[in-house]
Write a protein that holds these residues in place. Sequence first.
Motif, PDB file in Angstrom:
ATOM      1  N   LEU A   1       2.183  -0.063  -0.656  1.00 27.39           N
ATOM      2  CA  LEU A   1       3.421   0.292  -1.340  1.00 27.39           C
ATOM      3  C   LEU A   1       4.632  -0.317  -0.648  1.00 27.39           C
ATOM      4  N   LEU A   2       4.606  -0.348   0.675  1.00 30.47           N
ATOM      5  CA  LEU A   2       5.762  -0.841   1.415  1.00 30.47           C
ATOM      6  C   LEU A   2       5.843  -2.367   1.453  1.00 30.47           C
ATOM      7  N   LEU A   3       4.746  -3.044   1.180  1.00 26.78           N
ATOM      8  CA  LEU A   3       4.824  -4.514   1.180  1.00 26.78           C
ATOM      9  C   LEU A   3       5.683  -5.045   0.037  1.00 26.78           C
ATOM     10  N   PRO A   4       5.548  -4.557  -1.213  1.00 27.10           N
ATOM     11  CA  PRO A   4       6.488  -5.020  -2.246  1.00 27.10           C
ATOM     12  C   PRO A   4       7.921  -4.528  -2.022  1.00 27.10           C
ATOM     13  N   THR A   5       8.076  -3.296  -1.517  1.00 28.25           N
ATOM     14  CA  THR A   5       9.427  -2.747  -1.378  1.00 28.25           C
ATOM     15  C   THR A   5      10.158  -3.268  -0.150  1.00 28.25           C
ATOM     16  N   LEU A   6       9.418  -3.550   0.927  1.00 26.52           N
ATOM     17  CA  LEU A   6      10.040  -4.060   2.151  1.00 26.52           C
ATOM     18  C   LEU A   6       9.640  -5.501   2.442  1.00 26.52           C
ATOM     19  N   GLY A   7       8.328  -5.767   2.386  1.00 29.05           N
ATOM     20  CA  GLY A   7       7.838  -7.083   2.794  1.00 29.05           C
ATOM     21  C   GLY A   7       8.370  -8.221   1.951  1.00 29.05           C
ATOM     22  N   TRP A   8       8.418  -8.036   0.628  1.00 30.91           N
ATOM     23  CA  TRP A   8       8.910  -9.119  -0.223  1.00 30.91           C
ATOM     24  C   TRP A   8      10.368  -9.437   0.086  1.00 30.91           C
ATOM     25  N   ARG A   9      11.175  -8.406   0.265  1.00 34.99           N
ATOM     26  CA  ARG A   9      12.594  -8.645   0.574  1.00 34.99           C
ATOM     27  C   ARG A   9      12.756  -9.304   1.938  1.00 34.99           C
ATOM     28  N   GLN A  10      11.974  -8.853   2.921  1.00 38.36           N
ATOM     29  CA  GLN A  10      12.053  -9.459   4.249  1.00 38.36           C
ATOM     30  C   GLN A  10      11.621 -10.918   4.214  1.00 38.36           C
ATOM     31  N   GLU A  11      10.584 -11.216   3.444  1.00 38.74           N
ATOM     32  CA  GLU A  11      10.126 -12.602   3.358  1.00 38.74           C
ATOM     33  C   GLU A  11      11.153 -13.483   2.656  1.00 38.74           C
ATOM     34  N   CYS A  12      11.843 -12.939   1.656  1.00 44.08           N
ATOM     35  CA  CYS A  12      12.897 -13.704   1.000  1.00 44.08           C
ATOM     36  C   CYS A  12      14.057 -13.968   1.951  1.00 44.08           C
TER      37      CYS A  12
ATOM     38  N   LEU B   1      10.863 -19.575 -17.902  1.00 46.11           N
ATOM     39  CA  LEU B   1      10.961 -19.245 -16.490  1.00 46.11           C
ATOM     40  C   LEU B   1      10.032 -18.080 -16.184  1.00 46.11           C
ATOM     41  N   PHE B   2       9.243 -18.212 -15.113  1.00 44.53           N
ATOM     42  CA  PHE B   2       8.319 -17.164 -14.722  1.00 44.53           C
ATOM     43  C   PHE B   2       8.632 -16.746 -13.297  1.00 44.53           C
ATOM     44  N   PRO B   3       8.565 -15.445 -12.993  1.00 48.01           N
ATOM     45  CA  PRO B   3       8.829 -15.009 -11.623  1.00 48.01           C
ATOM     46  C   PRO B   3       7.716 -15.450 -10.688  1.00 48.01           C
ATOM     47  N   VAL B   4       8.075 -15.717  -9.444  1.00 50.31           N
ATOM     48  CA  VAL B   4       7.093 -16.042  -8.421  1.00 50.31           C
ATOM     49  C   VAL B   4       7.088 -14.933  -7.383  1.00 50.31           C
ATOM     50  N   LEU B   5       5.967 -14.794  -6.678  1.00 46.38           N
ATOM     51  CA  LEU B   5       5.814 -13.771  -5.661  1.00 46.38           C
ATOM     52  C   LEU B   5       5.801 -14.420  -4.287  1.00 46.38           C
ATOM     53  N   PRO B   6       6.412 -13.781  -3.280  1.00 48.69           N
ATOM     54  CA  PRO B   6       6.350 -14.318  -1.911  1.00 48.69           C
ATOM     55  C   PRO B   6       4.911 -14.465  -1.452  1.00 48.69           C
ATOM     56  N   LEU B   7       4.597 -15.605  -0.907  1.00 49.22           N
ATOM     57  CA  LEU B   7       3.207 -15.946  -0.603  1.00 49.22           C
ATOM     58  C   LEU B   7       2.591 -15.028   0.449  1.00 49.22           C
ATOM     59  N   ALA B   8       3.231 -14.896   1.621  1.00 53.98           N
ATOM     60  CA  ALA B   8       2.620 -14.186   2.744  1.00 53.98           C
ATOM     61  C   ALA B   8       2.411 -12.709   2.426  1.00 53.98           C
ATOM     62  N   SER B   9       3.438 -12.048   1.914  1.00 49.77           N
ATOM     63  CA  SER B   9       3.321 -10.616   1.620  1.00 49.77           C
ATOM     64  C   SER B   9       2.251 -10.345   0.570  1.00 49.77           C
ATOM     65  N   SER B  10       2.193 -11.189  -0.441  1.00 49.12           N
ATOM     66  CA  SER B  10       1.210 -10.988  -1.505  1.00 49.12           C
ATOM     67  C   SER B  10      -0.211 -11.223  -1.011  1.00 49.12           C
ATOM     68  N   VAL B  11      -0.402 -12.253  -0.170  1.00 57.11           N
ATOM     69  CA  VAL B  11      -1.731 -12.515   0.387  1.00 57.11           C
ATOM     70  C   VAL B  11      -2.152 -11.380   1.312  1.00 57.11           C
ATOM     71  N   LEU B  12      -1.201 -10.814   2.066  1.00 55.45           N
ATOM     72  CA  LEU B  12      -1.521  -9.663   2.919  1.00 55.45           C
ATOM     73  C   LEU B  12      -2.023  -8.487   2.088  1.00 55.45           C
TER      74      LEU B  12
END
Length: 337
Positions: free
Chosen positions: A71-82, A10-21
């Motif tokens: 910095l805020l995209l992984p801490t906020l954006g990923w959670r919001q996208e999920c 199993l490998f972790p995946v990253l939210p598409l939109a936040s990561s592309v941003l």
Amino acid sequence: MHARGPPGLLFPVLPLASSVLMLLMSSLWLLGAGPSLVLAPDLLLDPWQVHRLLTHVLGHTALPGLLLSLLLLPTLGWRQECHLGTLRFLHASTLLAVASGLMAVLLAGLGVSSAAGGCGYMPVHLAMLAGQGYHPRQPRRALPPWLLPWLLLALTPLLSPEPPFLQLFCGLLAGLAYAAGAFWWLELSERRLRALQEGVLCRALARCWPLQLLPTPGGLGELPVTHPAGVSFPAGTPLWAALDEHMLQEGIQASLLEGPAQGPESPLWLPKSSVSSLRLQQLERMGFPTEQAVVALAATGRVEGAVSLLVSGEVGTEALVTQGRGGPAHPEGPGPP
């Protein structure tokens, strides 16, 4: 969130939109494109520059501003996208970026020149935080959620010289307006979102790794709801969660009524169409058997709850999964032909 890689791993995946941003903002910084995306007071007078109402959030002219946004995209954006799903997250981010940019330009046109002249993603971060009232199932925090955007508004000018304070304040106001329902007429309907998610492109992106399109989990906002007779939900349950659970229960009950009579020892015939195909695909990519994944989704309605049941071994193999709603003509689970 996990996606299945090689067999047995199993490998972790990253939210598409936040990561592309994050990749896009970093690339624009390296190319030196920040100054060409700055909001200007006379922006609305030049039709060739109107795109800056949206693209100003992607550019940065100061390194501290870029680092803070990243910095805020992984801490906020990923959670919001999920929480929202990739499509709703993109729609909300785009809408709030344009709204905050338009407010800043209008203020600058009225003579408040300090409201424009900057760029950066921080107004969107503030707007998304201020509008978090529409996010489903907010976890408990030490600080009340409404206080977080105001704290970030106060701290941002101390950490970065861009964007200007009034431009940040416009982002916060746009988020408050969103949470109050001021942009309800611009919201994507659930039918439209579902149609987009069922499209070829979204289905392909939902199977990608390591960047993955996340499905939209819920409906429109946390509104008061009158529960149908015989259905009980905890106080404060969001509308989308209550309706989702109720529709799942009704669909399962209707499908059982349409199926053949079953004896007390007969297995349960469960139609595959009674659960979300995208959520089922997520569980299948995690390596769970299809029939057990369908049962877990039918019982909980949520990917997280289904994973909890499957991992704890609480889902047996008695239920047989069919392709449609009609009956056990083509079962997928183990059982008699």
